[in-house]
Design a protein around this motif. Structure first.
Motif, PDB file in Angstrom:
ATOM      1  N   ILE A   1       0.835  -1.201   0.000  1.00  0.00           N
ATOM      2  CA  ILE A   1       0.000   0.000   0.000  1.00  0.00           C
ATOM      3  C   ILE A   1       0.870   1.251   0.000  1.00  0.00           C
ATOM      4  O   ILE A   1       1.624   1.501   0.946  1.00  0.00           O
ATOM      5  N   ALA A   2       0.768   2.021  -1.067  1.00  0.00           N
ATOM      6  CA  ALA A   2       1.562   3.249  -1.202  1.00  0.00           C
ATOM      7  C   ALA A   2       0.939   4.371  -0.377  1.00  0.00           C
ATOM      8  O   ALA A   2      -0.271   4.375  -0.094  1.00  0.00           O
ATOM      9  N   ASP A   3       1.749   5.320   0.002  1.00  0.00           N
ATOM     10  CA  ASP A   3       1.239   6.500   0.705  1.00  0.00           C
ATOM     11  C   ASP A   3       0.204   7.202  -0.180  1.00  0.00           C
ATOM     12  O   ASP A   3       0.405   7.371  -1.386  1.00  0.00           O
ATOM     13  N   GLY A   4      -0.898   7.599   0.434  1.00  0.00           N
ATOM     14  CA  GLY A   4      -1.960   8.281  -0.293  1.00  0.00           C
ATOM     15  C   GLY A   4      -2.936   7.370  -1.005  1.00  0.00           C
ATOM     16  O   GLY A   4      -3.827   7.851  -1.707  1.00  0.00           O
ATOM     17  N   ALA A   5      -2.798   6.058  -0.812  1.00  0.00           N
ATOM     18  CA  ALA A   5      -3.681   5.112  -1.494  1.00  0.00           C
ATOM     19  C   ALA A   5      -5.087   5.152  -0.912  1.00  0.00           C
ATOM     20  O   ALA A   5      -5.298   5.516   0.253  1.00  0.00           O
ATOM     21  N   ARG A   6      -6.052   4.732  -1.739  1.00  0.00           N
ATOM     22  CA  ARG A   6      -7.433   4.544  -1.301  1.00  0.00           C
ATOM     23  C   ARG A   6      -7.647   3.047  -1.085  1.00  0.00           C
ATOM     24  O   ARG A   6      -7.475   2.259  -2.018  1.00  0.00           O
ATOM     25  N   VAL A   7      -8.026   2.683   0.130  1.00  0.00           N
ATOM     26  CA  VAL A   7      -8.078   1.268   0.505  1.00  0.00           C
ATOM     27  C   VAL A   7      -9.478   0.892   0.972  1.00  0.00           C
ATOM     28  O   VAL A   7     -10.103   1.618   1.758  1.00  0.00           O
ATOM     29  N   VAL A   8      -9.962  -0.236   0.472  1.00  0.00           N
ATOM     30  CA  VAL A   8     -11.220  -0.823   0.934  1.00  0.00           C
ATOM     31  C   VAL A   8     -10.918  -2.227   1.431  1.00  0.00           C
ATOM     32  O   VAL A   8     -10.267  -3.013   0.733  1.00  0.00           O
ATOM     33  N   GLU A   9     -11.380  -2.544   2.639  1.00  0.00           N
ATOM     34  CA  GLU A   9     -11.236  -3.904   3.170  1.00  0.00           C
ATOM     35  C   GLU A   9     -12.618  -4.511   3.367  1.00  0.00           C
ATOM     36  O   GLU A   9     -13.497  -3.887   3.974  1.00  0.00           O
ATOM     37  N   VAL A  10     -12.799  -5.716   2.876  1.00  0.00           N
ATOM     38  CA  VAL A  10     -14.062  -6.436   2.999  1.00  0.00           C
ATOM     39  C   VAL A  10     -13.922  -7.479   4.099  1.00  0.00           C
ATOM     40  O   VAL A  10     -12.999  -8.290   4.085  1.00  0.00           O
TER      41      VAL A  10
ATOM     42  N   VAL B   1     -21.016  -6.954  -0.393  1.00  0.00           N
ATOM     43  CA  VAL B   1     -20.005  -6.446  -1.311  1.00  0.00           C
ATOM     44  C   VAL B   1     -20.486  -6.484  -2.761  1.00  0.00           C
ATOM     45  O   VAL B   1     -20.106  -5.619  -3.568  1.00  0.00           O
ATOM     46  N   ARG B   2     -21.351  -7.397  -3.126  1.00  0.00           N
ATOM     47  CA  ARG B   2     -21.834  -7.471  -4.501  1.00  0.00           C
ATOM     48  C   ARG B   2     -22.691  -6.254  -4.831  1.00  0.00           C
ATOM     49  O   ARG B   2     -22.538  -5.635  -5.892  1.00  0.00           O
ATOM     50  N   ALA B   3     -23.601  -5.901  -3.929  1.00  0.00           N
ATOM     51  CA  ALA B   3     -24.425  -4.709  -4.127  1.00  0.00           C
ATOM     52  C   ALA B   3     -23.577  -3.450  -4.085  1.00  0.00           C
ATOM     53  O   ALA B   3     -23.792  -2.501  -4.858  1.00  0.00           O
ATOM     54  N   ASP B   4     -22.594  -3.436  -3.207  1.00  0.00           N
ATOM     55  CA  ASP B   4     -21.721  -2.272  -3.079  1.00  0.00           C
ATOM     56  C   ASP B   4     -20.925  -2.046  -4.360  1.00  0.00           C
ATOM     57  O   ASP B   4     -20.772  -0.906  -4.823  1.00  0.00           O
ATOM     58  N   ALA B   5     -20.429  -3.134  -4.954  1.00  0.00           N
ATOM     59  CA  ALA B   5     -19.644  -2.997  -6.181  1.00  0.00           C
ATOM     60  C   ALA B   5     -20.487  -2.484  -7.335  1.00  0.00           C
ATOM     61  O   ALA B   5     -20.001  -1.717  -8.185  1.00  0.00           O
ATOM     62  N   LEU B   6     -21.747  -2.874  -7.388  1.00  0.00           N
ATOM     63  CA  LEU B   6     -22.639  -2.375  -8.440  1.00  0.00           C
ATOM     64  C   LEU B   6     -22.914  -0.883  -8.266  1.00  0.00           C
ATOM     65  O   LEU B   6     -22.969  -0.123  -9.239  1.00  0.00           O
ATOM     66  N   ALA B   7     -23.074  -0.469  -7.019  1.00  0.00           N
ATOM     67  CA  ALA B   7     -23.427   0.920  -6.747  1.00  0.00           C
ATOM     68  C   ALA B   7     -22.226   1.860  -6.827  1.00  0.00           C
ATOM     69  O   ALA B   7     -22.366   3.020  -7.243  1.00  0.00           O
ATOM     70  N   ARG B   8     -21.039   1.356  -6.449  1.00  0.00           N
ATOM     71  CA  ARG B   8     -19.862   2.238  -6.364  1.00  0.00           C
ATOM     72  C   ARG B   8     -18.617   1.524  -6.898  1.00  0.00           C
ATOM     73  O   ARG B   8     -17.695   1.215  -6.141  1.00  0.00           O
ATOM     74  N   PRO B   9     -18.562   1.263  -8.192  1.00  0.00           N
ATOM     75  CA  PRO B   9     -17.400   0.558  -8.749  1.00  0.00           C
ATOM     76  C   PRO B   9     -16.193   1.481  -8.930  1.00  0.00           C
ATOM     77  O   PRO B   9     -16.313   2.706  -8.864  1.00  0.00           O
ATOM     78  N   THR B  10     -15.038   0.871  -9.124  1.00  0.00           N
ATOM     79  CA  THR B  10     -13.811   1.553  -9.558  1.00  0.00           C
ATOM     80  C   THR B  10     -13.494   2.756  -8.668  1.00  0.00           C
ATOM     81  O   THR B  10     -13.423   3.897  -9.152  1.00  0.00           O
ATOM     82  N   ARG B  11     -13.294   2.496  -7.392  1.00  0.00           N
ATOM     83  CA  ARG B  11     -13.049   3.606  -6.468  1.00  0.00           C
ATOM     84  C   ARG B  11     -11.846   3.406  -5.557  1.00  0.00           C
ATOM     85  O   ARG B  11     -11.506   4.316  -4.785  1.00  0.00           O
ATOM     86  N   ALA B  12     -11.173   2.232  -5.589  1.00  0.00           N
ATOM     87  CA  ALA B  12     -10.091   1.962  -4.655  1.00  0.00           C
ATOM     88  C   ALA B  12      -8.828   1.546  -5.389  1.00  0.00           C
ATOM     89  O   ALA B  12      -8.874   0.883  -6.423  1.00  0.00           O
ATOM     90  N   ASP B  13      -7.695   1.966  -4.835  1.00  0.00           N
ATOM     91  CA  ASP B  13      -6.402   1.528  -5.369  1.00  0.00           C
ATOM     92  C   ASP B  13      -6.065   0.113  -4.892  1.00  0.00           C
ATOM     93  O   ASP B  13      -5.385  -0.625  -5.591  1.00  0.00           O
ATOM     94  N   VAL B  14      -6.519  -0.215  -3.699  1.00  0.00           N
ATOM     95  CA  VAL B  14      -6.267  -1.531  -3.113  1.00  0.00           C
ATOM     96  C   VAL B  14      -7.544  -2.025  -2.458  1.00  0.00           C
ATOM     97  O   VAL B  14      -8.198  -1.279  -1.706  1.00  0.00           O
ATOM     98  N   VAL B  15      -7.914  -3.270  -2.747  1.00  0.00           N
ATOM     99  CA  VAL B  15      -9.045  -3.924  -2.085  1.00  0.00           C
ATOM    100  C   VAL B  15      -8.512  -5.169  -1.382  1.00  0.00           C
ATOM    101  O   VAL B  15      -7.779  -5.962  -1.987  1.00  0.00           O
ATOM    102  N   CYS B  16      -8.876  -5.346  -0.121  1.00  0.00           N
ATOM    103  CA  CYS B  16      -8.366  -6.452   0.692  1.00  0.00           C
ATOM    104  C   CYS B  16      -9.505  -7.333   1.186  1.00  0.00           C
ATOM    105  O   CYS B  16     -10.584  -6.827   1.524  1.00  0.00           O
ATOM    106  N   ALA B  17      -9.244  -8.619   1.241  1.00  0.00           N
ATOM    107  CA  ALA B  17     -10.160  -9.569   1.882  1.00  0.00           C
ATOM    108  C   ALA B  17      -9.304 -10.655   2.525  1.00  0.00           C
ATOM    109  O   ALA B  17      -8.777 -11.521   1.826  1.00  0.00           O
ATOM    110  N   PHE B  18      -9.154 -10.572   3.834  1.00  0.00           N
ATOM    111  CA  PHE B  18      -8.302 -11.490   4.567  1.00  0.00           C
ATOM    112  C   PHE B  18      -9.141 -12.535   5.295  1.00  0.00           C
ATOM    113  O   PHE B  18     -10.004 -12.188   6.110  1.00  0.00           O
TER     114      PHE B  18
END
Length: 317
Positions: free
Chosen positions: A101-110, A153-170
């Protein structure tokens, strides 16, 4: 043997599958009680039953999954943690993920739980967001200043796609019945050139006996390194890397005890075989050697793995 009528593979959709075994839920409930002092109410047990659940292996991508997919609900999870089971506050993969994760990144964690990972990267990110369905955990995240959505997350992706530099699911995929739909949603949220960071338990790790948490209703699938290649193919993404958690000292020693115990038990009896196994393991795997092999990444090439695999996939620009 080949099963003629399995449900489709939840990752690649193939209907070609082998039936490896059947897990009896009565054994799972019993193992929870014996290993973790965790018991479940009659209502929870009645919902999932005591009968067999098939463990399948996909003939195409080799994912192993339980059929039918008996996904744990809030009632199951509210009782799961009444015994000795606790989630780890910090996980091996968090440090690996933080490096991506670079400085200034937009991160979403599921599935962020109480947000240990997001809290660790929050100071250097332009935005962090959690998708978390547990209301208690969501409240704790908001108190920490983290934006939270409790939507699927499926509904969220439909409503707000292409918004994060990094998406995490641990440690989330193994709990999901709709694996392909879940992964497709992660890929939709990340921007072109961005990365999806995943971690799952490694089914090739050292194990002894039935692990109830690796069965339904808790885990619905079992993963090996091969599946990350399949994930990249399904999503049309590039697989950047896969890393493997090394086995703990106790598991590295246990792996060396097992053949000694097996060979000596018919000759010496179980008690002496166990003592000999322990002594052999301590000699072959002292603490310093274990630490060196782990630091040098030398366990995985030998086919010895710890609990977790970590993978990075990049969305094509």
């Amino acid at each position: 043997m080949l099963d003629s009528s399995p449900n489709p593979c939840p990752l690649c959709g193939s209907t070609s599958a082998d039936t490896l075994s059947h897990i009896h839920l009565s054994d799972v409930w019993r193992a929870y009680a014996e290993k973790w002092a965790t018991s479940f109410s009659d209502d929870v047990i009645a919902k999932y039953g005591n009968g067999p659940v098939a463990l399948r292996r996909c003939g195409r991508c080799e994912l192993e999954w339980f059929d039918p997919a008996l996904e744990g609900d809030s009632g199951f999870y509210s009782q799961l943690f009444t015994g000795l089971i606790r989630y780890e506050k910090w996980r091996w993969e968090f440090e690996r993920a933080a490096r991506r994760i670079a400085d200034g990144a937009r991160v979403v964690e599921v599935g962020s739980g109480e947000g240990a990972f997001l809290r660790s990267v929050l100071p250097r990110c332009s935005s962090v967001e959690a998708l978390e369905k547990n209301p208690h955990a969501a409240d704790l995240l908001r108190v920490a200043g983290i934006k939270v959505s409790e939507n699927d997350v499926r509904a969220d992706a439909l409503a707000r796609p292409t918004r994060a530099d990094v998406v995490c699911a641990f440690q989330v995929l193994e709990h999901v019945a709709d694996v392909r739909g879940f992964l497709s949603a992660l890929a939709a949220i990340v921007v072109p050139g961005g990365e999806v960071l995943l971690s799952v338990p490694n089914r090739e790790r050292f194990r002894e006996g039935l692990e109830p948490n690796d069965c339904p209703p808790h885990h619905l699938s079992r993963w090996s390194p091969r599946q990350f290649t399949a994930v990249a193919e399904v999503l049309g993404m590039d697989l950047v890397l896969v890393e493997y958690q090394p086995p703990s000292l106790s598991h590295a020693r246990a792996a060396r005890q097992r053949p000694v115990r097996t060979a000596l038990r018919p000759v010496t009896g179980p008690w002496m075989a166990q003592l000999a196994g322990r002594a052999t393991a301590r000699v072959r795997m002292p603490e310093r050697r274990h630490a060196r092999l782990a630091a040098e990444g030398r366990f995985a090439p030998r086919g010895e793995y710890g609990h977790t695999m970590f993978a990075v996939l990049r969305r094509r620009g």
